[in-house]
Design an enzyme around this catalytic site. Structure first.
Site, mmCIF file in Angstrom:
data_model
loop_
_atom_site.group_PDB
_atom_site.id
_atom_site.type_symbol
_atom_site.label_atom_id
_atom_site.label_comp_id
_atom_site.label_asym_id
_atom_site.label_seq_id
_atom_site.Cartn_x
_atom_site.Cartn_y
_atom_site.Cartn_z
ATOM 1 N N ASP A 189 0.855 -1.194 0.000
ATOM 2 C CA ASP A 189 0.000 0.000 0.000
ATOM 3 C C ASP A 189 0.887 1.239 0.000
ATOM 4 O OD1 ASP A 189 0.498 1.049 2.656
ATOM 5 O OD2 ASP A 189 -0.862 -0.437 3.482
ATOM 6 N N LYS A 222 -9.245 -4.543 -0.461
ATOM 7 C CA LYS A 222 -9.566 -5.972 -0.635
ATOM 8 C C LYS A 222 -10.876 -6.130 -1.407
ATOM 9 C CE LYS A 222 -9.392 -8.421 3.159
ATOM 10 N NZ LYS A 222 -9.140 -9.124 4.426
ATOM 11 N N ASN A 246 -3.526 -10.111 2.170
ATOM 12 C CA ASN A 246 -4.665 -10.901 1.684
ATOM 13 C C ASN A 246 -4.871 -10.708 0.190
ATOM 14 O OD1 ASN A 246 -7.160 -11.057 4.398
ATOM 15 N ND2 ASN A 246 -5.248 -12.115 4.100
ATOM 16 N N THR A 297 4.708 -6.111 7.591
ATOM 17 C CA THR A 297 5.193 -4.861 8.206
ATOM 18 C C THR A 297 4.270 -4.374 9.324
ATOM 19 O OG1 THR A 297 4.021 -3.404 6.685
ATOM 20 C CG2 THR A 297 6.222 -4.139 5.995
ATOM 21 N N THR A 298 3.216 -5.133 9.644
ATOM 22 C CA THR A 298 2.378 -4.769 10.795
ATOM 23 C C THR A 298 2.404 -5.931 11.790
ATOM 24 O OG1 THR A 298 0.312 -5.729 9.953
ATOM 25 C CG2 THR A 298 0.771 -3.437 9.337
ATOM 26 N N LEU A 347 -3.176 -20.073 5.994
ATOM 27 C CA LEU A 347 -3.256 -20.280 4.540
ATOM 28 C C LEU A 347 -4.422 -19.491 3.966
ATOM 29 C CD1 LEU A 347 -2.765 -24.174 4.451
ATOM 30 C CD2 LEU A 347 -1.025 -22.384 4.498
ATOM 31 N N LYS A 348 -5.237 -18.939 4.865
ATOM 32 C CA LYS A 348 -6.470 -18.286 4.408
ATOM 33 C C LYS A 348 -6.157 -16.954 3.718
ATOM 34 C CE LYS A 348 -8.958 -18.112 8.229
ATOM 35 N NZ LYS A 348 -10.154 -17.985 9.087
ATOM 36 N N ASN A 368 -14.172 -10.846 3.823
ATOM 37 C CA ASN A 368 -13.564 -12.141 3.486
ATOM 38 C C ASN A 368 -14.547 -13.116 2.846
ATOM 39 O OD1 ASN A 368 -11.180 -11.146 4.580
ATOM 40 N ND2 ASN A 368 -11.674 -11.882 6.625
ATOM 41 N N GLU A 426 -11.231 -17.635 15.912
ATOM 42 C CA GLU A 426 -12.284 -16.664 15.582
ATOM 43 C C GLU A 426 -12.841 -15.999 16.842
ATOM 44 O OE1 GLU A 426 -13.972 -15.839 12.434
ATOM 45 O OE2 GLU A 426 -12.025 -16.520 11.724
ATOM 46 N N HIS A 436 -8.476 -3.614 12.869
ATOM 47 C CA HIS A 436 -8.980 -4.989 12.940
ATOM 48 C C HIS A 436 -8.816 -5.549 14.362
ATOM 49 C CE1 HIS A 436 -9.764 -9.113 11.668
ATOM 50 N NE2 HIS A 436 -8.650 -9.482 12.273
#
Ligand SMILES: NC(=O)c1ccc[n+]([C@@H]2O[C@H](COP(=O)([O-])OP(=O)(O)OC[C@H]3O[C@@H](n4cnc5c(N)ncnc54)[C@H](O)[C@@H]3O)[C@@H](O)[C@H]2O)c1
Length: 390
Positions: free
Chosen positions: A47, A80, A113, A133-134, A145-146, A156, A248, A272
């Site tokens: 970004d 996204k 993602n 980087t975060t 793997l998601k 998502n 989750e 998030h």
């Protein structure tokens, strides 16, 4: 690919594994490792903030290895989207990308993602490495793997599973993170402590109370705890569709608040991790209402949320109806039978002890109860409750 001066921990997710290399001030080691991929081109998905702050540190050395196509967009979850994914794919092909090209996910979980879905689709799958980087990306999203992007209705909704070649982390890159963003990843690390690794709760409470969060040793401790907690779960359930759903925790209401605030305030909205921490406050109160979590355990949730600077009440301007509309379309509904008046959630009956079964740590919760608890955390309702208690 090796990275001589870095520590390495293998990430085992079901029957796949990949190395996680990490260190401090180690960009040169990362570049040396990337040189071993024999890439005909690097596609750097990032970004604009990351590009401005750290682009040259990586790109200069990368260009000495192979041509580089930089695919950058303004920061924020809005990246996204299917539209941006299509734009990046077309640009990659137009730039001459082939099956020998390597995608570098350079940034936080958002470009990560988008890069993951792009790498999975380009020529039906090209190699990808993560350079996070975060703290969210380093301690959470790259240990998965998601890969997914958002629909206009929720987070998502379109995605796939992709095994990266490797992760390369230089914790020095995390030093430029704004405090709010740094703490966002620590909210996810806190989630891991509460839901999976309760032995680490005392050290986490101490670090948050009086530690230097940006010190390399703090970041490396947090990283190692996160790697241990997350891989302990995902080793058995790589697709996070069974026991891995414990990850989750806090996400049902958390995702809803994140999405609503994103619509209202864009990139200035809650992070998030903050949203997930708030979701854990809701989940803890629901568990207490159901009589399975003690007031002391709820208080520990509150103490950690306060120390992390996460919202303790619903962010201003968001209504309970908006949150509940998103909770109703939460993507965990598909994992078990739930009635139209129920949400599917992860709840704890103690630290590290989810309700449900070990293979499916989910329970149905009446939407009415979720709504009541969220309403009790509206700023005005919370103020009133404090006044009554005082
Ligand atoms: N795949 C998974 O399993 C998984 C897990 C957790 C989160 N996620 C996803 O990750 C996303 C959130 O990730 P995030 O919090 O990293 O968001 P992000 O990628 O948007 O980064 C947050 C902000 O920090 C800035 N930034 C990044 N690195 C920086 C640095 N070193 N210094 C200064 N600023 C920097 C970015 O430009 C951005 O403004 C969500 O979309 C979430 O769905 C995915």
């Amino acid at each position: 690919m090796t990275a001589a001066g870095m520590r390495m921990r293998p990430i085992r997710l079901g029957d796949v594994s990949y190395p996680y290399h990490y260190g401090h001030d180690c960009i040169d080691d990362i570049l040396a490792a990337l040189g071993e991929y024999d890439a005909d081109r690097f596609l750097v998905v990032t970004d604009d903030n990351v590009l401005a702050l750290h682009g040259e540190a990586l790109l200069e050395g990368l260009r000495a290895l192979a041509p580089v196509e930089v695919l950058s967009l303004p920061a924020g979850d809005g990246m996204k989207s299917l539209g941006h994914l299509a734009g990046h794919l077309e640009r990659a092909v137009a730039a001459g990308a082939t099956r020998r090209s390597v995608v570098i996910a350079f940034g936080g979980g958002v470009p990560g993602n988008l890069a993951g879905v792009l790498a999975a689709l380009l020529y039906r799958g090209v190699r990808m490495v993560h350079v996070p980087t975060t703290t969210v990306a380093a301690m959470d999203s790259v240990i998965s793997l998601k890969q997914a992007i958002n629909s206009s209705r929720g987070k998502n909704h379109f995605g796939t599973y992709l095994t990266p070649q490797a992760v390369y982390l230089d914790v020095a890159l995390l030093r430029t993170l704004p405090d709010k963003q740094l703490r966002s990843g620590l909210c996810e690390a806190t989630k891991n402590c509460l839901a999976i690794a309760p032995h680490a709760i005392p050290a986490m409470r101490k670090l948050l109370a009086d530690g230097d969060l940006t010190a390399p040793e703090s970041l490396l401790w947090l990283l190692e705890e996160s790697l241990a907690a997350k891989t302990g779960v995902t080793a058995k359930d790589a697709r996070e569709q069974g026991s891995g759903l414990i990850l989750e925790y806090g996400h049902t209401v958390g995702h809803a608040v994140e999405l609503c605030d994103q619509k209202l305030r864009g990139a200035q909205g809650v992070s998030h991790g903050e949203a997930v921490m708030f979701g854990m406050l809701v989940a803890a109160r629901i568990a207490a209402e159901l009589g399975v979590l003690t007031a002391d355990e709820v208080a520990v949730h509150d103490e950690l949320a306060r120390a992390l600077g996460a919202p303790l009440t619903v962010p201003a301007g968001i209504t309970v109806d908006e949150i509940m509309a998103t909770v109703r379309s939460d993507n965990k509904r598909g994992y078990m039978t739930a009635g139209p008046d129920e949400a599917v959630m992860v709840l704890l009956r103690g630290f590290g002890e989810p309700l449900g079964s070990p293979d499916l740590p989910l329970v149905t919760v009446p939407l009415r109860l979720v709504e009541d608890v969220v309403s009790g955390l509206l700023p005005a309702a919370a103020r009133l409750a404090e006044e009554v208690a005082a």
